[in-house]
Enzyme design. Structure first.
Site, short mmCIF file in Angstrom:
data_model
loop_
_atom_site.label_atom_id
_atom_site.label_comp_id
_atom_site.label_asym_id
_atom_site.label_seq_id
_atom_site.Cartn_x
_atom_site.Cartn_y
_atom_site.Cartn_z
N SER A 57 0.84 -1.19 0.00
CA SER A 57 0.00 0.00 0.00
C SER A 57 0.88 1.25 0.00
CB SER A 57 -0.92 -0.06 1.23
OG SER A 57 -1.96 0.87 1.15
N HIS A 102 -7.96 -5.31 -0.33
CA HIS A 102 -6.65 -4.70 -0.09
C HIS A 102 -5.94 -5.34 1.11
CE1 HIS A 102 -3.61 -1.65 -0.40
NE2 HIS A 102 -3.89 -1.11 0.77
N ASP A 103 -6.69 -5.77 2.09
CA ASP A 103 -6.10 -6.39 3.27
C ASP A 103 -5.32 -7.67 2.96
OD1 ASP A 103 -6.56 -4.64 5.27
OD2 ASP A 103 -8.13 -5.78 6.26
N ASP A 129 -8.62 -6.67 -4.73
CA ASP A 129 -8.24 -5.36 -4.18
C ASP A 129 -8.77 -4.27 -5.09
OD1 ASP A 129 -7.05 -3.09 -3.15
OD2 ASP A 129 -5.03 -3.94 -3.07
N ARG A 135 -11.83 6.07 9.92
CA ARG A 135 -11.38 4.69 10.01
C ARG A 135 -12.41 3.73 9.41
NH1 ARG A 135 -7.31 1.32 9.67
NH2 ARG A 135 -7.48 -0.49 11.03
#
Lengths: 399, 399
Positions: free
Chosen positions: A177, A378-379, A345, A247
């Site tokens: 990232s 994305h994680d 992602d 968040r």
């Protein structure tokens, strides 16, 4: 490094974050220069006598220097959920580094071979100088008076930090990232000092939807009256409400829609029916979001979020270095490049990595792109360690 | 209806929103009942002597009763950007109904043949009773004391409203997004009174990521201190900051990533370079988001957003009517069903419409699913009028 018996094989053991003060100001792209700068860092493995086995690991938006091993001061080291890898919170326990599955003896970044250095990035809130640090000009925290930094500023700070350690060359720079952006920036800024880069789930320029999500997150923080124009330190009020919303936005963009479906579905919190409430969570995913927000605001600084988010939206290799051309921007690169992307992602989609690979390939530079088919969004860069490991190991062995 | 010479052919002309007070309380799913209820509505076309040509049009989250024609009171009727169809603002001008391209002489919902009725939904802030209406028990606005309503409550209110008009049967119920949910709910609740439904860009149950986006939007509102637990009326403070963030989140979910890319790319606001600012918009998409937020909060009520968003996340035909089975929930349906979905709509993806079509098809009920390949995301239902029109016209002619 002490090996704790409670840790699994392959762990770097107990670690401690250390701090180093840079001797000189670092000139920034905005025209200002910053001094003093303290850098928080950890190291894993042993530096070779020739100092030629150093891998710099760079973290993502909400990370810190504690990338591997078990922190001696777990209360300060945060939990893995800081990176959205909440699935692993329970199993990994508090105090484990955010990339522990990738760094250690026999792991992807093999500490039997490499000396791995991890720093908290410039602008951070986990030991490195950032908006909550004291501005020597005022004796107060910088707050929003902190310089508006870029990824290049982060990298130049890392360069200055390594100078102090007496490390000139890097065997590799690696990160996911925003960490991958730093790796790419290293390859462009210091081509003669980087042998290889590993940029995972990253991009040469965030796409407009990603820019929008980041803008929304920052708006949520800045519209919180407790933000107070960025000067909330010492007022007894902090923009936790807005940072929590930021968040939540981030968290959903880090996951894929199918992953959310698998994890939560439309399951309700209580029994089999709704309770007719607007203020309380009804769906499990709603409760999860609140939990993510609540735990994040306890460990993260709102201004660091703002400045780091701004830096990653600015990042644009073609604009910065190529007059709009990615190929021209990448011309100086001499590092071997490994790009890993994940099929699900949608924040840092594989297409961005492919654009980098195509540009490097057209320039005749050594590049390898691996797209891993995995469902978590994305994680994945924090979760798919088992599948990344052989790819990274083989790549690093090929150097 | 007066035909204004400034309007293009096919317009219903100048229209005026009217208001009707329901004579009886409406019982709600939460156990409470609501009285009084005023319903804001508009009509287009002419009611047939047999009263058999009525189409009820239902709006989406941020809509109102002004669906077609030119409002006589444009300052109150909002602009099309309220529906995310910001692309059309300039061309359409202020005061045009949100589905003007679909409703009128010779259009999809042809007012030469049908008598089209559009109401502001229960809980709304555009004339129909909602959280900003006066609670007769207190003499103050309901605020967060408004009952937590469902889509079924909206539909029962529409049913009660049509009873007053003396309209028993509907030739069709039509709507997009939350409006499509109302159409589906009509077909399940009042199967003998609906000949056809047209549910566009809709679903039988929002997927978990959509639930999450809605939860984040509501959190942004409720975490704004100006929300004051929902009782901000008369305090001189309104949660515009939080509502603006909610709108930004919604807006990005209504568009596709490629559409954002085409529309804005990574173009900067000023000149060719960044200005190093965290607080000011740098990218065009950032400025656009602020504009969307600012214009939305001027015309929309935060509590209406909360209650309407909650209702659309609750909506779940299988849970409500089928003990978890969509097929069982749809068993009573006798209306012919037209489903339209858009390839790029990731908030209400075509897969949801396909699940409805499959369930109805398996039950042997007449259903037509059309997936339109179009790039604009969820907003397509407001933008792709030319391609929807022949589909809808043919479907309605087949009745």
């Amino acid at each position: 490094m002490v090996s704790a018996s409670t840790l699994s094989a392959g762990s770097v053991g107990e670690v401690e974050t250390r701090y180093l003060d840079l001797p000189e100001p670092v000139p920034l792209e905005c025209g200002r220069s910053l001094h003093p700068i303290r850098v928080a860092y950890e190291t894993y493995g042993t530096l070779s006598p020739a100092r030629d086995n150093v891998i710099l690991v760079c973290h993502a938006l909400s990370g810190d220097a504690h990338a591997a091993g078990l922190s001696k001061t777990p209360s300060e080291s945060g939990t893995r959920d800081g990176f959205g890898a909440a699935e692993r919170d329970g199993a990994a326990g508090k105090g484990l580094g955010w990339w522990d599955g990738m760094i250690g003896p026999g792991k992807a970044f093999d500490t039997d071979r490499f000396f791995v250095i991890s720093t908290n990035l410039l602008g951070g809130c986990r030991g490195t100088t950032g908006p909550s640090s004291i501005d020597p000009a005022t004796g107060e925290p910088y707050g929003s008076g902190f310089p508006v930094i870029t990824v290049a500023d982060m990298v130049r700070t890392e360069r200055a930090f390594l100078d102090v350690l007496g490390i000139e060359r890097l065997a590799a720079v690696a990160g996911g990232s925003l960490g991958g952006m730093q790796a790419l920036q290293w390859a462009v800024l210091f081509p003669d000092q980087v042998d290889a880069i590993v940029a995972i789930a990253s991009t040469h320029a965030l796409h407009p939807q990603g820019v929008a999500w980041n803008a929304i997150a920052r708006e949520a923080i800045m519209r919180d009256p407790a933000w107070q124009g960025g000067h909330y330190h010492g007022t007894g009020r902090t923009p936790h409400a807005g940072l929590g919303v930021a968040r939540m936005v981030g968290h959903i963009t880090y996951l894929s829609a199918p992953a959310l479906n698998d994890k939560f579905g439309r399951r309700l919190q209580f029994a089999d029916d709704i309770r007719h409430t607007v203020t309380e969570p009804e769906f499990e995913v709603e409760s999860y979001l609140r939990h993510q927000a609540d735990s994040f605001v306890k460990r993260f600084d709102a201004n660091t979020y703002l400045f780091t988010s701004r830096a990653l939206t600015y990042f644009d290799l073609a604009r910065q270095h190529g007059g709009g051309s990615l190929a021209r921007a990448l011309e100086p690169v001499s590092a071997r490049t490994l790009l890993i992307a994940f099929s699900s992602d949608w924040l840092y989609p594989p297409s961005a990595s492919k654009e980098i690979a195509d540009a490097l390939g057209a320039l005749g530079k050594p590049v390898e792109l691996r797209v891993i088919d995995a469902p978590y969004g994305h994680d994945c860069f924090l979760l798919e360690e088992a599948r990344q490991t052989p790819i990274v190991r083989r790549f690093l062995a090929g150097g």
